[in-house]
Design an enzyme around this catalytic site. Sequence first.
Site, short mmCIF file in Angstrom:
data_model
loop_
_atom_site.label_atom_id
_atom_site.label_comp_id
_atom_site.label_asym_id
_atom_site.label_seq_id
_atom_site.Cartn_x
_atom_site.Cartn_y
_atom_site.Cartn_z
N ARG A 167 0.82 -1.20 0.00
CA ARG A 167 0.00 0.00 0.00
C ARG A 167 0.87 1.26 0.00
O ARG A 167 0.43 2.31 -0.43
CB ARG A 167 -0.89 0.04 1.26
N ARG A 243 -9.38 -6.57 13.37
CA ARG A 243 -8.81 -5.65 14.35
C ARG A 243 -9.84 -4.56 14.61
O ARG A 243 -10.53 -4.11 13.68
CB ARG A 243 -7.52 -4.99 13.83
N ARG A 273 -0.82 5.77 16.27
CA ARG A 273 -0.70 7.12 15.71
C ARG A 273 -1.58 8.10 16.47
O ARG A 273 -2.47 7.70 17.21
CB ARG A 273 -1.05 7.13 14.22
N GLU A 294 -4.67 6.58 18.79
CA GLU A 294 -5.30 5.41 18.18
C GLU A 294 -4.61 4.13 18.65
O GLU A 294 -3.39 4.00 18.54
CB GLU A 294 -5.18 5.57 16.66
N TYR A 342 -9.74 -5.37 2.84
CA TYR A 342 -9.15 -4.13 3.36
C TYR A 342 -9.19 -3.13 2.21
O TYR A 342 -8.30 -3.08 1.39
CB TYR A 342 -7.71 -4.46 3.78
N1 UDP Z 1 2.92 0.79 8.43
C1 UDP Z 1 3.99 0.75 9.30
N2 UDP Z 1 4.48 1.94 9.78
C2 UDP Z 1 3.95 3.14 9.46
C3 UDP Z 1 2.85 3.17 8.58
C4 UDP Z 1 2.34 1.98 8.10
O1 UDP Z 1 4.48 -0.32 9.64
O2 UDP Z 1 4.44 4.15 9.97
C5 UDP Z 1 2.39 -0.50 7.92
C6 UDP Z 1 1.33 -1.07 8.87
O3 UDP Z 1 1.42 -2.49 8.86
C7 UDP Z 1 0.04 -0.60 8.24
C8 UDP Z 1 0.38 -0.71 6.75
O4 UDP Z 1 1.75 -0.33 6.66
O5 UDP Z 1 -1.05 -1.42 8.60
C9 UDP Z 1 -0.47 0.15 5.83
O6 UDP Z 1 -0.37 1.49 6.26
P1 UDP Z 1 -1.53 2.55 5.98
O7 UDP Z 1 -1.02 3.88 6.36
O8 UDP Z 1 -2.02 2.37 4.59
O9 UDP Z 1 -2.65 2.06 7.02
P2 UDP Z 1 -4.14 2.62 7.34
O10 UDP Z 1 -4.10 4.12 7.31
O11 UDP Z 1 -5.04 1.98 6.34
O12 UDP Z 1 -4.36 2.10 8.74
#
Ligand code: UDP
Length: 366
Positions: A167, A243, A273, A294, A342
């Site tokens: 992603r 989750r 975050r 979060e 997802y």
């Molecule tokens: N991820 C991570 N560190 C970060 C950001 C993302 O390890 O700082 C990984 C984590 O496994 C996450 C995935 O990358 O679930 C996808 O990130 P995204 O920001 O797309 O997640 P969302 O905003 O959908 O929760």
Amino acid sequence: MAGAGLSCAVIARALAERGHQVEIFERRSHVAGNCHTERDADSGVMVHVYGPHIFHTDDEEVWNYVNRFMQFKPYVNRVKATTGGRVYSLPINLHTINQFFGKTLRPTEARAFIESQADLSITDPASFEEQALRFVGKDLYEAFFKTYTLKQWGISPNELPASILKRLPLRFNYNDNYFAHRFQGMPADGYTVMIERILEHPAIQVRLATEFEPAQVGEFDHVFYSGPLDGFYGYDIGRLPYRTLDFERFDVEGDYQGCAVMNYCDDSVPWTRITEHKHFAEWEQHDKSVCYREFSRACGPDDTPYYPVHLVQGDSLLDRYRARAAAQPGVTFVGRLGTYRYMDMDVSIRAAMDTLGEWLAKDAGR
Ligand code: UDP
């Protein structure tokens, strides 16, 4: 129609415009599912009640669709990440690489340097961990992904599929736009107003705070179901893993963190975050600020499901539910929960449009 989130709203509107009568059952007291937004009475900030949602897409038809119902304001998601006591920019880009390694590399040098960090023995990465080790190497993986992913998914990154990491882009320039899509923005009045407008049609009736029971299927010509796939069957062969998220809201005066999203990538703090919602709407002015810490954890029977948990080795329970769903007369399963995927918002809209198109084609052939 079961559910008043994006998927069902798009399908309901299209059916209504084709002359069908549509009844929507929504168990919550509002439409818009998890992209629900609400203006906070105290601060005036538009709050993303179920966590941050940023609209981004490469699909022009989907972009035109949402713009038909809502003005989109310019917004570029620029995520920051705290790790090892320092702040970096995400997705990993030239600035991140140079700051992290204390270097002044140019794009081609950085590419070669990261290649030297990468584990080239991994030719076909299947897991999240293999994908990370192959493309960014051990140091960046451990600093930015390993612990965050454990906090987010509660599962070792070597059991999670590579698709989760795919992603995120990896860039050898200073572009710190989190998304690589042509279109990106925020709905001027929030997602809930947008979805209310999609549903504003004389042939659509929305019943809020009303649960749809699978036993009611026979009462309708057809049902589009966006509730949890396993829930439709009363979880009779087991629960699919999800989750859920907990948000710890705190309010401050002024500006708390200077950006909308700050990720916390190491285990010095338990949250993944912090989002500061007024920064999702920089065109507005607010003295006060609303922030969410979060936390992610396994979803229990009474929790709100957020992220479906897919494993590298697949899931036979899911296969069994999907086989039943495919053969279910009078019901089409849609959306994140109904299809156990997802999905980003644009993908949900595209999938809803395509699913309805297929259904109408089949219906015409009957
Ligand atoms: N991820 C991570 N560190 C970060 C950001 C993302 O390890 O700082 C990984 C984590 O496994 C996450 C995935 O990358 O679930 C996808 O990130 P995204 O920001 O797309 O997640 P969302 O905003 O959908 O929760």
